[in-house]
Motif scaffolding. Structure first.
Motif, mmCIF file in Angstrom:
data_model
loop_
_atom_site.group_PDB
_atom_site.id
_atom_site.type_symbol
_atom_site.label_atom_id
_atom_site.label_comp_id
_atom_site.label_asym_id
_atom_site.label_seq_id
_atom_site.Cartn_x
_atom_site.Cartn_y
_atom_site.Cartn_z
ATOM 1 N N TYR A 8 28.346 43.097 39.306
ATOM 2 C CA TYR A 8 29.404 43.850 38.639
ATOM 3 C C TYR A 8 30.290 42.895 37.857
ATOM 4 N N ALA B 267 33.719 42.593 36.947
ATOM 5 C CA ALA B 267 35.027 43.165 37.254
ATOM 6 C C ALA B 267 35.867 42.147 37.994
ATOM 7 N N GLU C 67 40.009 45.304 41.317
ATOM 8 C CA GLU C 67 39.456 46.556 40.779
ATOM 9 C C GLU C 67 38.200 46.950 41.539
ATOM 10 N N PHE C 68 37.376 45.976 41.830
ATOM 11 C CA PHE C 68 36.127 46.224 42.546
ATOM 12 C C PHE C 68 36.405 46.821 43.932
ATOM 13 N N GLU D 262 37.326 50.489 43.858
ATOM 14 C CA GLU D 262 36.146 51.331 43.630
ATOM 15 C C GLU D 262 35.305 51.486 44.897
ATOM 16 N N GLU E 152 37.090 53.718 47.418
ATOM 17 C CA GLU E 152 37.007 55.126 47.006
ATOM 18 C C GLU E 152 35.634 55.719 47.325
ATOM 19 N N GLU E 153 34.611 54.896 47.218
ATOM 20 C CA GLU E 153 33.245 55.359 47.506
ATOM 21 C C GLU E 153 32.926 55.288 48.998
#
Length: 240
Positions: A93, A95, A99-100, A103, A106-107
């Motif tokens: 990724y 990023a 930020e990573f 994400e 959230e997942e």
């Protein structure tokens, strides 16, 4: 500097990234424990992708992710992943780590093994090379941000493994404990029998255990490597 570093089972191109293949990364990739058979693995700050490639060689894990903020280093990692035998298991990724983490949280995903050879130069003058600064200097990923992020995405049984300067060890352990990550293994590395300890290899988890302490000396004298160092790296270096 040779733009291609050939290992026994893979090659690492390093013409695009500020941080070349070095002893720290090789030691970390060889030393980190895979005894718990991690299913999901993350390499923070991949650079060339070296750590991910070493772990792909050592494990059957189907998910080996890397995150790299620098675009050139990201492209280098992807190139090295695609040209390896394990390209179907490796993903990078582009990023920044904060930020990573958002994400991944959230997942509702986690990683069983997280490794990092983080930027750690805190007391040198930064250079005019922005990419090199990002790769080398802790200001680009402070230990607080690294450890806090790891604590959010490490699985309950997971291991977090890093290589840092020995002089930063106590501070790093203190920050980890504030994030409920406890030191389980430590290996102190020095260049030769008479030199000072230079690096600390550290393994953390959410579980407090008796700390397993190790010492590693790299060479007796110039290019005369110790048996311990040979045994640790012989599956990777061509001439070991």
């Amino acid at each position: 500097m040779n733009s291609l570093f050939q290992f026994k089972e893979f090659a690492v191109k390093q013409d695009k990234t500020a941080m070349k293949v070095g002893t720290d990364g090789v030691l970390l990739g060889a030393w980190c424990s895979i005894e718990c058979f991690p299913d999901t693995i993350l390499d923070i700050g991949s650079g060339t992708g070296l750590l991910s490639l070493m772990i792909a060689q050592r494990t059957d894990a189907m998910t080996i992710d890397a995150v790299e903020v620098d675009e050139n280093a990201y492209e280098q990692t992807v190139e090295n992943f695609e040209e390896s035998d394990w390209g179907d298991r490796l993903y990078c990724y582009n990023a920044n780590f904060k930020e990573f983490v958002i994400e991944i949280v959230e997942e509702e995903e986690t990683y069983d093994l997280i490794v990092s050879n983080p930027p750690f130069y805190t007391d040198d003058f930064e250079t005019n090379d922005a990419a090199r600064n990002k790769a080398r200097f802790a200001s680009s990923l402070p230990f607080n941000d690294l450890i806090s992020g790891v604590s959010k995405i490490l699985s309950a049984k997971g291991k977090f493994v890093v290589v840092i300067p020995f002089k930063e060890e106590q501070n790093f352990i203190r920050i980890a404990e504030q994030n409920l990550l406890f030191l389980n293994r430590v290996c102190h590395v020095k260049g030769n029998p008479t030199s000072e300890i230079k690096r600390s290899l550290l393994e953390f988890s959410f579980h407090q255990t008796a700390i397993k302490k190790e010492n590693l000396t790299i060479e007796f004298e110039r290019h005369q490597y110790t048996e311990d160092y040979i045994n640790l790296t012989k599956y990777f270096y061509l001439k070991m």
